[in-house]
Design an enzyme around this catalytic site. Structure first.
Site, short mmCIF file in Angstrom:
data_model
loop_
_atom_site.label_atom_id
_atom_site.label_comp_id
_atom_site.label_asym_id
_atom_site.label_seq_id
_atom_site.Cartn_x
_atom_site.Cartn_y
_atom_site.Cartn_z
N GLY A 277 -16.42 7.57 -11.86
CA GLY A 277 -17.17 8.78 -12.09
C GLY A 277 -17.03 9.72 -10.90
N GLN B 240 -19.38 16.29 -5.14
CA GLN B 240 -18.47 15.41 -4.38
C GLN B 240 -17.13 16.07 -4.09
OE1 GLN B 240 -19.14 11.87 -7.17
NE2 GLN B 240 -18.82 10.93 -5.17
N HIS C 287 -25.91 7.23 -11.95
CA HIS C 287 -25.39 7.43 -10.60
C HIS C 287 -24.85 8.86 -10.44
CE1 HIS C 287 -23.10 6.03 -6.90
NE2 HIS C 287 -22.50 7.18 -7.19
N GLU C 288 -24.05 9.30 -11.40
CA GLU C 288 -23.44 10.64 -11.30
C GLU C 288 -24.50 11.74 -11.47
OE1 GLU C 288 -20.63 10.73 -10.06
OE2 GLU C 288 -20.17 8.63 -10.44
N CYS D 61 -19.71 4.32 -4.09
CA CYS D 61 -19.57 5.76 -4.29
C CYS D 61 -18.36 6.25 -3.51
CB CYS D 61 -20.85 6.44 -3.78
SG CYS D 61 -20.85 8.22 -3.99
N LEU D 62 -17.55 7.09 -4.15
CA LEU D 62 -16.36 7.63 -3.47
C LEU D 62 -16.73 8.42 -2.21
CD1 LEU D 62 -14.31 8.90 -6.56
CD2 LEU D 62 -13.86 6.84 -5.19
N HIS E 125 -26.17 12.58 -8.33
CA HIS E 125 -25.39 13.49 -7.47
C HIS E 125 -25.73 14.95 -7.77
CE1 HIS E 125 -22.68 11.03 -5.11
NE2 HIS E 125 -22.27 10.34 -6.16
NI NI Z 1 -21.25 8.52 -6.17
#
Ligand code: NI
Length: 183
Positions: free
Chosen positions: A46, A51, A140-141, A98-99, A144
């Site tokens: 995701g 991000q 999760h997304e 998480c990226l 963000h």
């Molecule tokens: Ni993340």
């Protein structure tokens, strides 16, 4: 389509709230294509607009690699202007990463199911219920888009366990297999 550099902890853009998109313009469509490209390039399941440094209320995902054999798969999913309107089911604890916080993972407890209102790839309004891995990634997304990171759910003790990792990421010293925005 260019791969966008990923913004890492503790860049202030990750703490900002996003703004709804008014129309699926060619610019927005091109940005969405870049988001998918960037997500696949970094082996992420995701990716949310903040991000990659944008405050559009958009996230993309593809949770199929994480699905159990008996779980329904969806392929690439696009959520424009999402709102989680209901959370239900049991509370489930799973490892998350998480990226934007490379190589940090920890357990997060979230509801099993969510009902989401959003606009799809044709900018048509949808209201759908999701569960399993998809519901996990959505939550999760979605966070963000609200300026929330998964580490916010950890206890003070668990946060301290990750302190040196977070410091290294904050300073831009962590090596990643994908491009990140320089500090
Ligand atoms: Ni993340």
């Amino acid at each position: 389509m260019p791969i966008l550099p990923i913004v890492t902890y503790n860049d202030p853009v990750l703490r900002q709230k996003t703004t709804p998109v008014e129309a699926l313009t060619p610019e927005i469509q091109s940005f969405i294509n870049d988001m998918f490209e960037t997500m696949y390039n970094s082996d992420g399941v995701g990716l949310a607009a903040p991000q990659v440094g944008s405050l559009h209320r958009i996230f993309v995902m593809d949770a199929d690699p994480m699905a159990d054999e008996d779980e329904e798969t969806f392929g690439p999913l696009l959520f424009i202007n999402p709102e989680i309107i209901e959370k239900k089911g049991d509370k489930i604890t799973m490892d998350e990463g998480c990226l934007s916080i490379p190589e940090v993972t920890d357990k997060v407890t979230r509801p099993e199911k969510v009902v989401v209102n959003y606009r799809d790839d044709k900018f048509e309004e949808q209201t759908k219920e999701f569960d399993g891995w998809v519901a996990r990634v959505i939550q999760h997304e979605y966070d963000h888009l609200e300026g929330v990171l998964f580490i916010d759910y950890l206890s003070a003790f668990r946060r301290r366990m990750h302190k040196s990792d977070l410091k290294e990421i904050d300073k831009g010293l962590r090596e990643t297999s994908y491009p990140v925005k320089p500090k």
